[in-house]
Motif scaffolding. Structure first.
Motif, PDB file in Angstrom:
ATOM      1  N   GLY A  34       8.708  17.015  -0.829  1.00 38.74           N
ATOM      2  CA  GLY A  34       9.374  15.759  -0.442  1.00 38.74           C
ATOM      3  C   GLY A  34      10.869  16.045  -0.372  1.00 38.74           C
ATOM      4  O   GLY A  34      11.592  15.864  -1.347  1.00 38.74           O
ATOM      5  N   THR A  35      11.301  16.492   0.783  1.00 43.30           N
ATOM      6  CA  THR A  35      12.701  16.933   0.875  1.00 43.30           C
ATOM      7  C   THR A  35      13.689  15.773   0.715  1.00 43.30           C
ATOM      8  O   THR A  35      14.826  15.993   0.295  1.00 43.30           O
ATOM      9  N   ASN A  36      13.250  14.560   1.016  1.00 43.88           N
ATOM     10  CA  ASN A  36      14.202  13.438   0.900  1.00 43.88           C
ATOM     11  C   ASN A  36      14.714  13.326  -0.532  1.00 43.88           C
ATOM     12  O   ASN A  36      15.913  13.225  -0.780  1.00 43.88           O
ATOM     13  N   ASP A  37      13.764  13.337  -1.458  1.00 43.03           N
ATOM     14  CA  ASP A  37      14.178  13.250  -2.865  1.00 43.03           C
ATOM     15  C   ASP A  37      14.649  14.593  -3.382  1.00 43.03           C
ATOM     16  O   ASP A  37      15.564  14.640  -4.205  1.00 43.03           O
ATOM     17  N   ARG A  40      10.471   4.983 -12.037  1.00 45.82           N
ATOM     18  CA  ARG A  40       9.864   4.974 -10.714  1.00 45.82           C
ATOM     19  C   ARG A  40       8.686   5.943 -10.658  1.00 45.82           C
ATOM     20  O   ARG A  40       8.498   6.765 -11.547  1.00 45.82           O
ATOM     21  N   LEU A  66       0.953  12.034   4.700  1.00 48.94           N
ATOM     22  CA  LEU A  66       1.543  11.249   3.602  1.00 48.94           C
ATOM     23  C   LEU A  66       1.298   9.776   3.881  1.00 48.94           C
ATOM     24  O   LEU A  66       1.832   9.221   4.841  1.00 48.94           O
ATOM     25  N   ARG A 123       2.189   6.484   2.341  1.00 49.07           N
ATOM     26  CA  ARG A 123       3.042   5.894   1.292  1.00 49.07           C
ATOM     27  C   ARG A 123       2.389   4.595   0.827  1.00 49.07           C
ATOM     28  O   ARG A 123       2.663   3.526   1.375  1.00 49.07           O
ATOM     29  N   CYS A 142       6.750  16.995   3.815  1.00 50.74           N
ATOM     30  CA  CYS A 142       6.525  15.629   4.305  1.00 50.74           C
ATOM     31  C   CYS A 142       7.804  14.794   4.261  1.00 50.74           C
ATOM     32  O   CYS A 142       7.777  13.613   4.585  1.00 50.74           O
ATOM     33  N   GLY A 143       8.920  15.394   3.859  1.00 52.45           N
ATOM     34  CA  GLY A 143      10.196  14.668   3.899  1.00 52.45           C
ATOM     35  C   GLY A 143      10.706  14.627   5.336  1.00 52.45           C
ATOM     36  O   GLY A 143      10.105  15.230   6.245  1.00 52.45           O
ATOM     37  N   ARG A 159      20.467   9.135  -1.828  1.00 57.50           N
ATOM     38  CA  ARG A 159      20.069   9.153  -0.421  1.00 57.50           C
ATOM     39  C   ARG A 159      20.356   7.839   0.296  1.00 57.50           C
ATOM     40  O   ARG A 159      20.236   7.761   1.516  1.00 57.50           O
ATOM     41  N   MET A 209       3.690  16.326  -5.246  1.00 60.82           N
ATOM     42  CA  MET A 209       4.874  16.288  -4.398  1.00 60.82           C
ATOM     43  C   MET A 209       5.958  17.064  -5.124  1.00 60.82           C
ATOM     44  O   MET A 209       6.274  16.771  -6.279  1.00 60.82           O
ATOM     45  N   LYS A 229      12.453   1.498  -3.365  1.00 62.61           N
ATOM     46  CA  LYS A 229      11.200   0.866  -2.941  1.00 62.61           C
ATOM     47  C   LYS A 229      10.824  -0.184  -3.977  1.00 62.61           C
ATOM     48  O   LYS A 229       9.919  -0.005  -4.782  1.00 62.61           O
ATOM     49  N   GLU A 277       9.438  17.295  -5.403  1.00 61.72           N
ATOM     50  CA  GLU A 277      10.621  16.544  -4.968  1.00 61.72           C
ATOM     51  C   GLU A 277      11.677  16.421  -6.054  1.00 61.72           C
ATOM     52  O   GLU A 277      12.614  15.643  -5.926  1.00 61.72           O
ATOM     53  N   ARG A 321      -0.707   9.129  -1.288  1.00 63.83           N
ATOM     54  CA  ARG A 321       0.196   9.325  -2.420  1.00 63.83           C
ATOM     55  C   ARG A 321       0.063   8.131  -3.350  1.00 63.83           C
ATOM     56  O   ARG A 321       0.086   6.977  -2.898  1.00 63.83           O
ATOM     57  N   HIS A 363      14.869   4.230   3.066  1.00 63.30           N
ATOM     58  CA  HIS A 363      13.563   3.815   3.596  1.00 63.30           C
ATOM     59  C   HIS A 363      13.656   2.901   4.808  1.00 63.30           C
ATOM     60  O   HIS A 363      12.765   2.872   5.637  1.00 63.30           O
ATOM     61  N   ASP A 403       4.554   4.909  -5.636  1.00 63.94           N
ATOM     62  CA  ASP A 403       5.908   5.426  -5.901  1.00 63.94           C
ATOM     63  C   ASP A 403       6.909   4.281  -5.802  1.00 63.94           C
ATOM     64  O   ASP A 403       7.878   4.341  -5.062  1.00 63.94           O
TER      65      ASP A 403
HETATM   66  C1  PEP Z   1      10.389  12.504   0.002  1.00 64.68           C
HETATM   67  O1  PEP Z   1      10.977  12.221  -1.043  1.00 64.68           O
HETATM   68  O2  PEP Z   1      10.729  13.435   0.763  1.00 64.68           O
HETATM   69  C2  PEP Z   1       9.224  11.711   0.428  1.00 64.68           C
HETATM   70  C3  PEP Z   1       8.506  12.061   1.462  1.00 64.68           C
HETATM   71  O3  PEP Z   1       8.962  10.576  -0.272  1.00 64.68           O
HETATM   72  P1  PEP Z   1       9.759   9.184  -0.089  1.00 64.68           P
HETATM   73  O4  PEP Z   1      10.654   9.328   1.097  1.00 64.68           O
HETATM   74  O5  PEP Z   1       8.733   8.140   0.096  1.00 64.68           O
HETATM   75  O6  PEP Z   1      10.480   9.071  -1.381  1.00 64.68           O
END
Ligand code: PEP
Ligand code: MG
Length: 595
Positions: free
Chosen positions: A460-463, A366, A302, A304, A510-511, A473, A437, A348, A439, A340, A197, A343
């Motif tokens: 949510g591609t990040n997760d 979480r 998104l 947050r 949205c990732g 990550r 989401m 976070k 994810e 959203r 983040h 989270d």
């Molecule tokens: C994600 O997981 O891709 C996402 C957009 O949410 P965050 O980065 O806030 O976990």
């Protein structure tokens, strides 16, 4: 230790841009405490604040203990156990409570006075062991005061009197969220990855950043002269005149590129063969709303919301949340805002929640899990979101969903809030759109079932990458394994899109993948309908889409289905973008004679 001569450190390119200036190493912090006389009716609240800050401090100490044990062994980490004992000293706490109750001192002032008195007493002891405990007491008191004022990091970074490059072991999202943009030229941190983040916020704030530099915070000291290249993930200590000259040219090329992007940022994101893509902005803090319009975003894809919950020691009330959401919604009108729900957890972290010491926070308490166990907090937020929906187009989205039951329970809570508001005659959008989401791998596998309950999906591609590939990550040591083009990820996206489209749902990504120019054609080729990314990245993505034919994106996506490795898929993506829009790709290392 300070370093002499020109030295280059390589890390992870987290946020583009080049900066040059003096280093400020995080570490020596000062918390400003003011004195105030309490009214009688404030005393109980002040005692509660003390308890809250104590709990947050214990939690931080436990976390640091665990993380240091993992890195250097439990012996060295035991210092945090000593800190915890110092923190819990009953005699000192009783004295603080007395100052609050009897003298009506505000808690920060009472704590600072009493703890300093104890520290001085320890410092004057003959016994060397006890003398050392004064240092521990001051350290832990600082931490507790930071938690109490909830803005220690802001104080720290807003106390800078000239712009500098911040170097630290890590920057928490709360620190990053509170910094004074004008005083921070860039970040360089020991840990972190592209999707941690801190990196996401740095991009949103357009602050050049390099993370994953291992031990840089130990090797530098305040005032060192540094050049930071966020495009290539490199920092250069004591850069020579030649290096500065060459980087001057890089900066000029970057400025030319920005000027070109500026011209197209308010044009639609439409491909050469007429396919229109909606590009929203990810909002990490309400103050970024201005940027959405500046950079040509179509609403907020998104929001947050957890940033409202950081840097606080009390939960934000419904009225405050309503006000914040409404302001964003009104500013975005008539474009939609996807809010959203909370989270918090994993990286976070807020002083408000005390998950205890979890050995795997990313797999822990979480997102929606926390909300399900704290339904009052969840409903307060849902009511605020619903109230804001009376002022414009709002959609609500649930994070970290892994099962249908979880989604049903979240939707049930939403219905309860709608019923309450109807009874109270409070205006809201009774048919507010809901989304999930996607994810977690489980959500991918049950996308068909989830799709029958909601109006939209956002991937949510990040997760999703973190959980599918089992790669934390935020861990710089395994950052190379965090591969958005892994065949498993590409297939997951395709599957989610197919299931959603079958039920008539639109899919957004949205990732951070949505803001990676090289990956956008692949996403569109896989059938993704909309993208949402940090506002400053939107013009680049638009530029690319306006050079692309959807047909060639589809061909690319089809071809990747038979490619066995992440590298092959990434190469195919790069080849396409290099052909249609080479000017938007980050300048490669070989472009820099110096590197
Ligand atoms: C994600 O997981 O891709 C996402 C957009 O949410 P965050 O980065 O806030 O976990
Ligand atoms: Mg996520």
């Amino acid at each position: 230790m300070s370093e002499r001569g020109e030295i280059t450190f390589s890390g992870v390119a987290a946020s583009g841009g080049v900066c040059h200036g003096q280093v400020h190493v995080l570490g020596t912090r000062h918390v400003h405490v003011s004195q105030r006389t309490l009214e009688e009716q404030e005393v109980q609240e002040e005692l509660r604040r003390l308890e809250g800050a104590m709990a947050a401090t214990r939690h931080q100490l436990a976390q640091m203990h665990q993380s240091l044990s993992e890195r250097v062994g439990s012996h060295d980490a035991d210092i945090f156990e000593v800190h915890r004992m110092v923190l819990d000293d009953p005699a000192m706490l009783a004295e603080v409570a007395k100052r609050i109750k009897t003298d009506h001192c505000n808690v920060e002032f009472a704590y600072q006075e009493v703890s300093e008195k104890y520290a001085q007493a320890l410092a004057s002891m003959e016994d060397a062991y006890l003398r050392e405990r004064a240092v521990d007491l001051r350290d832990v008191s600082h931490r507790l005061l930071s938690n109490l004022v909830g803005q220690a990091d802001q104080d720290l970074l807003s106390n800078l009197d000239e712009p500098c490059i911040i170097v630290g072991h890590d920057l928490t999202p709360s620190t990053t969220a509170m910094l004074d943009r004008k005083m921070v030229l860039g970040f360089a941190t020991d840990v972190g990855s592209k999707t941690s983040h801190t990196a996401i916020l740095a991009r949103a704030l357009k602050i050049p950043a390099v993370v994953g530099l291992h031990d840089i915070s130990n090797r530098l000291e305040n005032g060192c002269n540094m050049l930071l290249d966020g495009h290539n993930g490199v920092v250069i200590l004591n850069p020579s005149d030649q290096v500065l000259f060459e980087y001057g040219q890089v900066i000029r090329r970057h400025e030319d590129r920005e000027a070109r992007l500026k011209k197209i940022r308010n044009l639609p994101a439409v491909t050469l063969d007429g396919h229109q893509v909606s590009i929203g902005a990810n909002l990490d803090q309400p103050s970024e709303t201005e940027d959405v319009e500046t950079f040509g975003g179509e609403g907020v894809g998104l929001f947050r919301s957890e940033y409202l919950f950081l840097n606080r020691t009390t939960w934000p009330e419904e009225a405050l949340q309503t006000e914040v959401y409404t302001e964003v919604v009104q500013k975005m009108e008539p474009s939609p805002v996807v809010i959203r729900t909370l989270d918090l957890g994993a990286d976070k972290l807020s002083a408000l929640i005390e998950p205890g010491s979890e050995s795997n926070p990313a797999l822990g308490w979480r997102g929606i899990r926390y909300c399900m166990d704290n339904q009052e907090i969840f409903r307060t937020q849902l009511r605020a979101i619903l109230r804001a929906s009376a002022s414009g187009k709002v959609r609500v989205m649930f994070p970290m969903i892994t099962s249908l039951t979880e989604l049903d329970r979240a939707l049930e809570q939403l219905q309860i809030c709608k019923d309450e508001l109807a009874q109270e005659n409070i205006a809201h959008d009774t048919s507010i759109e809901t989304g999930v989401m996607i994810e977690t791998p489980a959500a991918v596998m049950i996308a068909d079932a989830l799709a029958s309950r909601v109006d939209f999906f956002s991937i949510g591609t990040n997760d999703l990458i973190q959980y599918s590939l089992a790669v934390d990550r935020t861990n710089d040591r395994i950052a190379h394994l965090y591969e958005p083009t892994h065949p498993g990820i590409v297939r997951s996206i395709r599957r989610v899109v197919q299931e959603a489209h079958e039920k008539g749902l639109r899919v957004t990504v949205c990732g951070e993948m949505a803001g990676e120019p090289e990956l956008v054609p692949l996403l569109l080729g896989l059938g993704v309908d909309a993208l949402s990314t940090s506002a400053p990245l939107i013009p680049t993505i638009k530029f690319l889409i306006r050079r692309l034919k959807l047909e060639e994106a589809r061909t690319l996506a089809d071809q990747t289905m038979s490619m066995p490795s992440s590298h092959e898929i990434l190469d195919a993506c790069r080849t396409l973008v290099e052909r249609i829009a080479p000017e938007i790709l980050p300048q490669k290392e070989e472009d820099h004679a110096i590197l």
